[in-house]
Write a protein that holds these residues in place. Sequence first.
Motif, PDB file in Angstrom:
ATOM      1  N   TRP A   3       0.832  -1.199   0.000  1.00 25.92           N
ATOM      2  CA  TRP A   3       0.000   0.000   0.000  1.00 25.92           C
ATOM      3  C   TRP A   3       0.866   1.248   0.000  1.00 25.92           C
ATOM      4  N   LYS A   4       0.220   2.359  -0.285  1.00 27.22           N
ATOM      5  CA  LYS A   4       0.812   3.684  -0.095  1.00 27.22           C
ATOM      6  C   LYS A   4      -0.323   4.694  -0.138  1.00 27.22           C
ATOM      7  N   ALA A   5      -0.100   5.829   0.458  1.00 26.49           N
ATOM      8  CA  ALA A   5      -1.078   6.911   0.410  1.00 26.49           C
ATOM      9  C   ALA A   5      -0.987   7.569  -0.972  1.00 26.49           C
ATOM     10  N   VAL A   6      -2.130   7.810  -1.582  1.00 27.85           N
ATOM     11  CA  VAL A   6      -2.164   8.415  -2.907  1.00 27.85           C
ATOM     12  C   VAL A   6      -3.045   9.669  -2.829  1.00 27.85           C
ATOM     13  N   PRO A   7      -2.499  10.821  -3.178  1.00 26.31           N
ATOM     14  CA  PRO A   7      -3.307  12.044  -3.151  1.00 26.31           C
ATOM     15  C   PRO A   7      -4.488  11.944  -4.124  1.00 26.31           C
ATOM     16  N   ARG A   8      -5.609  12.493  -3.734  1.00 25.45           N
ATOM     17  CA  ARG A   8      -6.826  12.424  -4.567  1.00 25.45           C
ATOM     18  C   ARG A   8      -6.605  12.990  -5.969  1.00 25.45           C
ATOM     19  N   GLN A   9      -5.888  14.092  -6.060  1.00 23.74           N
ATOM     20  CA  GLN A   9      -5.650  14.719  -7.368  1.00 23.74           C
ATOM     21  C   GLN A   9      -4.860  13.779  -8.277  1.00 23.74           C
ATOM     22  N   PHE A  10      -3.811  13.152  -7.737  1.00 23.77           N
ATOM     23  CA  PHE A  10      -3.034  12.185  -8.520  1.00 23.77           C
ATOM     24  C   PHE A  10      -3.922  11.034  -8.962  1.00 23.77           C
ATOM     25  N   ALA A  12      -7.142  10.926  -9.441  1.00 19.38           N
ATOM     26  CA  ALA A  12      -8.090  11.339 -10.484  1.00 19.38           C
ATOM     27  C   ALA A  12      -7.421  11.344 -11.857  1.00 19.38           C
ATOM     28  N   VAL A  13      -6.215  11.868 -11.933  1.00 25.73           N
ATOM     29  CA  VAL A  13      -5.474  11.894 -13.202  1.00 25.73           C
ATOM     30  C   VAL A  13      -5.107  10.476 -13.610  1.00 25.73           C
ATOM     31  N   TRP A  14      -4.666   9.665 -12.645  1.00 25.51           N
ATOM     32  CA  TRP A  14      -4.272   8.294 -12.932  1.00 25.51           C
ATOM     33  C   TRP A  14      -5.453   7.482 -13.465  1.00 25.51           C
ATOM     34  N   LYS A  15      -6.613   7.643 -12.876  1.00 25.33           N
ATOM     35  CA  LYS A  15      -7.804   6.921 -13.353  1.00 25.33           C
ATOM     36  C   LYS A  15      -8.138   7.324 -14.790  1.00 25.33           C
ATOM     37  N   ARG A  16      -8.001   8.596 -15.086  1.00 24.29           N
ATOM     38  CA  ARG A  16      -8.248   9.067 -16.457  1.00 24.29           C
ATOM     39  C   ARG A  16      -7.261   8.416 -17.420  1.00 24.29           C
ATOM     40  N   ASP A  17      -5.996   8.367 -17.033  1.00 21.88           N
ATOM     41  CA  ASP A  17      -4.971   7.729 -17.862  1.00 21.88           C
ATOM     42  C   ASP A  17      -5.245   6.236 -18.032  1.00 21.88           C
ATOM     43  N   LEU A  18      -5.709   5.593 -16.967  1.00 19.17           N
ATOM     44  CA  LEU A  18      -6.030   4.164 -17.037  1.00 19.17           C
ATOM     45  C   LEU A  18      -7.156   3.910 -18.031  1.00 19.17           C
ATOM     46  N   GLU A  19      -8.204   4.694 -17.957  1.00 15.81           N
ATOM     47  CA  GLU A  19      -9.321   4.520 -18.893  1.00 15.81           C
ATOM     48  C   GLU A  19      -8.872   4.753 -20.334  1.00 15.81           C
ATOM     49  N   ALA A  20      -8.008   5.726 -20.541  1.00 11.06           N
ATOM     50  CA  ALA A  20      -7.486   5.987 -21.891  1.00 11.06           C
ATOM     51  C   ALA A  20      -6.648   4.808 -22.374  1.00 11.06           C
ATOM     52  N   ALA A  21      -5.867   4.213 -21.482  1.00 16.82           N
ATOM     53  CA  ALA A  21      -5.023   3.070 -21.852  1.00 16.82           C
ATOM     54  C   ALA A  21      -5.855   1.846 -22.191  1.00 16.82           C
TER      55      ALA A  21
END
Length: 127
Positions: A3-10, A12-21
């Motif tokens: 695990w690790k703590a993940v900032p909400r803003q990061f 949100a961007v990561w989820k967008r990148d995942l969906e694009a991938a």
Amino acid sequence: VAWKAVPRQFLAVWKRDLEAAKGGNADDRPERLAAVAVQLEHDLRLTGISAIEDRLQDGVPLAMATLKAMGIRIWVLTGDKVETAVEIARACQLLTEGMAIVRATNATSLAQAKEQLREALRTAQVF
């Protein structure tokens, strides 16, 4: 498991990148997904490991011995027979001379599991 703590803003961007991938050309989808995973899967804190099967895969005993040598506590849990967990531990050289085997089986409540563990610690079988 890590695990690790993940900032909400990061995130949100990561989820967008995942969906694009996930979309687009299927030919390079695995590479795109791997690139997105790398963005998140670093600097993780190890909290556990799982996935040992009855038939040990190549390298598992050495990996388990290495983890033990690093001071990582290892519990062998199985949904199968208790003997399976003990044999896996033996095959991986997790049991050493003088080490106690603690068994808590078939508990149907948290209170019962705690009592079984207390009793097991009182009457531990030495390997």
